[in-house]
Design a protein around this motif. Structure first.
Motif, PDB file in Angstrom:
ATOM      1  N   UNK A 172       0.973  -1.241  -0.038  1.00  0.00           N
ATOM      2  CA  UNK A 172      -0.150  -0.046   0.055  1.00  0.00           C
ATOM      3  C   UNK A 172       1.212   1.167   0.121  1.00  0.00           C
ATOM      4  N   UNK A 173       0.653   2.318  -0.946  1.00  0.00           N
ATOM      5  CA  UNK A 173       1.356   3.444  -1.078  1.00  0.00           C
ATOM      6  C   UNK A 173       0.673   4.434  -0.244  1.00  0.00           C
ATOM      7  N   UNK A 174       1.565   5.139   0.487  1.00  0.00           N
ATOM      8  CA  UNK A 174       0.999   6.125   1.509  1.00  0.00           C
ATOM      9  C   UNK A 174       1.659   7.178   1.419  1.00  0.00           C
ATOM     10  N   UNK A 175       1.184   8.691   1.880  1.00  0.00           N
ATOM     11  CA  UNK A 175       1.765   9.811   2.208  1.00  0.00           C
ATOM     12  C   UNK A 175       1.754  10.302   3.333  1.00  0.00           C
ATOM     13  N   UNK A 176       2.598  11.166   3.965  1.00  0.00           N
ATOM     14  CA  UNK A 176       2.323  12.176   5.294  1.00  0.00           C
ATOM     15  C   UNK A 176       2.880  13.545   4.702  1.00  0.00           C
ATOM     16  N   UNK A 177       2.370  14.447   5.444  1.00  0.00           N
ATOM     17  CA  UNK A 177       3.110  15.805   5.293  1.00  0.00           C
ATOM     18  C   UNK A 177       4.163  16.096   6.192  1.00  0.00           C
ATOM     19  N   UNK A 178       5.112  16.577   5.942  1.00  0.00           N
ATOM     20  CA  UNK A 178       6.207  16.886   6.730  1.00  0.00           C
ATOM     21  C   UNK A 178       7.004  18.485   6.423  1.00  0.00           C
ATOM     22  N   UNK A 179       6.754  19.079   7.226  1.00  0.00           N
ATOM     23  CA  UNK A 179       7.368  20.613   6.729  1.00  0.00           C
ATOM     24  C   UNK A 179       6.745  20.995   5.533  1.00  0.00           C
ATOM     25  N   UNK A 180       5.550  20.868   5.047  1.00  0.00           N
ATOM     26  CA  UNK A 180       5.023  21.354   3.855  1.00  0.00           C
ATOM     27  C   UNK A 180       5.289  20.647   2.769  1.00  0.00           C
ATOM     28  N   UNK A 181       5.799  19.461   2.777  1.00  0.00           N
ATOM     29  CA  UNK A 181       6.291  18.604   1.831  1.00  0.00           C
ATOM     30  C   UNK A 181       5.614  17.133   1.709  1.00  0.00           C
ATOM     31  N   UNK A 182       5.237  16.576   0.918  1.00  0.00           N
ATOM     32  CA  UNK A 182       4.490  15.086   1.009  1.00  0.00           C
ATOM     33  C   UNK A 182       5.662  14.167   0.754  1.00  0.00           C
ATOM     34  N   UNK A 183       5.780  13.381   1.694  1.00  0.00           N
ATOM     35  CA  UNK A 183       6.748  12.319   1.921  1.00  0.00           C
ATOM     36  C   UNK A 183       5.922  11.057   1.433  1.00  0.00           C
ATOM     37  N   UNK A 184       6.340   9.977   0.590  1.00  0.00           N
ATOM     38  CA  UNK A 184       6.034   8.779   0.251  1.00  0.00           C
ATOM     39  C   UNK A 184       6.539   7.690   0.970  1.00  0.00           C
ATOM     40  N   UNK A 185       5.641   6.798   1.277  1.00  0.00           N
ATOM     41  CA  UNK A 185       6.231   5.568   1.808  1.00  0.00           C
ATOM     42  C   UNK A 185       5.282   4.635   1.607  1.00  0.00           C
ATOM     43  N   UNK A 186       5.737   3.234   1.632  1.00  0.00           N
ATOM     44  CA  UNK A 186       4.863   1.979   1.381  1.00  0.00           C
ATOM     45  C   UNK A 186       4.772   1.169   2.584  1.00  0.00           C
ATOM     46  N   UNK A 187       3.566   0.564   2.753  1.00  0.00           N
ATOM     47  CA  UNK A 187       3.672  -0.534   3.864  1.00  0.00           C
ATOM     48  C   UNK A 187       3.138  -1.821   3.322  1.00  0.00           C
ATOM     49  N   UNK A 188       4.009  -3.235   3.438  1.00  0.00           N
ATOM     50  CA  UNK A 188       3.482  -4.370   3.104  1.00  0.00           C
ATOM     51  C   UNK A 188       3.831  -5.304   4.424  1.00  0.00           C
ATOM     52  N   UNK A 189       2.957  -6.340   4.345  1.00  0.00           N
ATOM     53  CA  UNK A 189       3.187  -7.318   5.182  1.00  0.00           C
ATOM     54  C   UNK A 189       2.240  -7.046   6.472  1.00  0.00           C
ATOM     55  N   UNK A 190       2.682  -8.002   7.576  1.00  0.00           N
ATOM     56  CA  UNK A 190       1.932  -7.749   8.842  1.00  0.00           C
ATOM     57  C   UNK A 190       2.671  -8.385   9.964  1.00  0.00           C
ATOM     58  N   UNK A 191       2.602  -7.704  11.313  1.00  0.00           N
ATOM     59  CA  UNK A 191       3.369  -8.368  12.320  1.00  0.00           C
ATOM     60  C   UNK A 191       4.377  -7.153  12.739  1.00  0.00           C
ATOM     61  N   UNK A 192       5.316  -7.706  13.445  1.00  0.00           N
ATOM     62  CA  UNK A 192       6.329  -6.495  14.124  1.00  0.00           C
ATOM     63  C   UNK A 192       6.912  -5.533  12.816  1.00  0.00           C
ATOM     64  N   UNK A 193       7.150  -4.326  13.150  1.00  0.00           N
ATOM     65  CA  UNK A 193       7.334  -3.454  12.084  1.00  0.00           C
ATOM     66  C   UNK A 193       8.928  -3.384  11.929  1.00  0.00           C
ATOM     67  N   UNK A 194       9.394  -3.171  10.669  1.00  0.00           N
ATOM     68  CA  UNK A 194      10.645  -3.038  10.306  1.00  0.00           C
ATOM     69  C   UNK A 194      10.592  -1.720   9.379  1.00  0.00           C
ATOM     70  N   UNK A 195      11.499  -0.836   9.458  1.00  0.00           N
ATOM     71  CA  UNK A 195      11.665   0.082   8.745  1.00  0.00           C
ATOM     72  C   UNK A 195      12.910   0.132   7.904  1.00  0.00           C
ATOM     73  N   UNK A 196      12.719   0.302   6.737  1.00  0.00           N
ATOM     74  CA  UNK A 196      14.135   0.345   5.765  1.00  0.00           C
ATOM     75  C   UNK A 196      14.355   1.686   5.336  1.00  0.00           C
ATOM     76  N   UNK A 197      15.401   2.227   5.361  1.00  0.00           N
ATOM     77  CA  UNK A 197      15.694   3.524   5.030  1.00  0.00           C
ATOM     78  C   UNK A 197      16.847   3.485   3.912  1.00  0.00           C
ATOM     79  N   UNK A 198      16.562   3.890   2.837  1.00  0.00           N
ATOM     80  CA  UNK A 198      17.769   4.004   1.574  1.00  0.00           C
ATOM     81  C   UNK A 198      18.741   4.863   2.157  1.00  0.00           C
ATOM     82  N   UNK A 199      19.934   4.770   1.260  1.00  0.00           N
ATOM     83  CA  UNK A 199      21.145   5.566   1.287  1.00  0.00           C
ATOM     84  C   UNK A 199      21.097   6.700   0.424  1.00  0.00           C
TER      85      UNK A 199
END
Length: 72
Positions: A1-28
């Motif tokens: 699922x693709x989602x967005x949040x607003x941060x300092x006036x900018x739309x930040x994109x993120x996606x969520x997949x699966x279920x269970x304990x959360x794991x956050x992946x941050x690219x370089x």
């Protein structure tokens, strides 16, 4: 699922997949969340996988024209 949040006036994109304990992946630097495609599938059965495009990368625009690493 693709989602967005607003941060300092900018739309930040993120996606969520699966279920269970959360794991956050941050690219370089100069990459996007697409770097994780194919890798995160192994976690989706037991974890909620969250993939974010940090500001100025992927689908997320820069916070400011002179954005610096400390801003990320």
């Amino acid at each position: 699922m693709n989602n967005t949040i607003e941060f300092q006036g900018v739309t930040i994109h993120y996606s969520v997949k699966g279920k269970g304990e959360p794991l956050l992946f941050i690219h370089g630097y100069l990459e996007s969340s697409l770097i994780w495609e194919g890798f995160t599938q192994r976690f989706e059965n037991s974890n909620t996988v969250i993939l974010i495009d940090v500001p100025g990368h992927g689908k997320s625009p820069e916070l400011a024209p002179d954005q610096q690493m400390k801003d990320l």
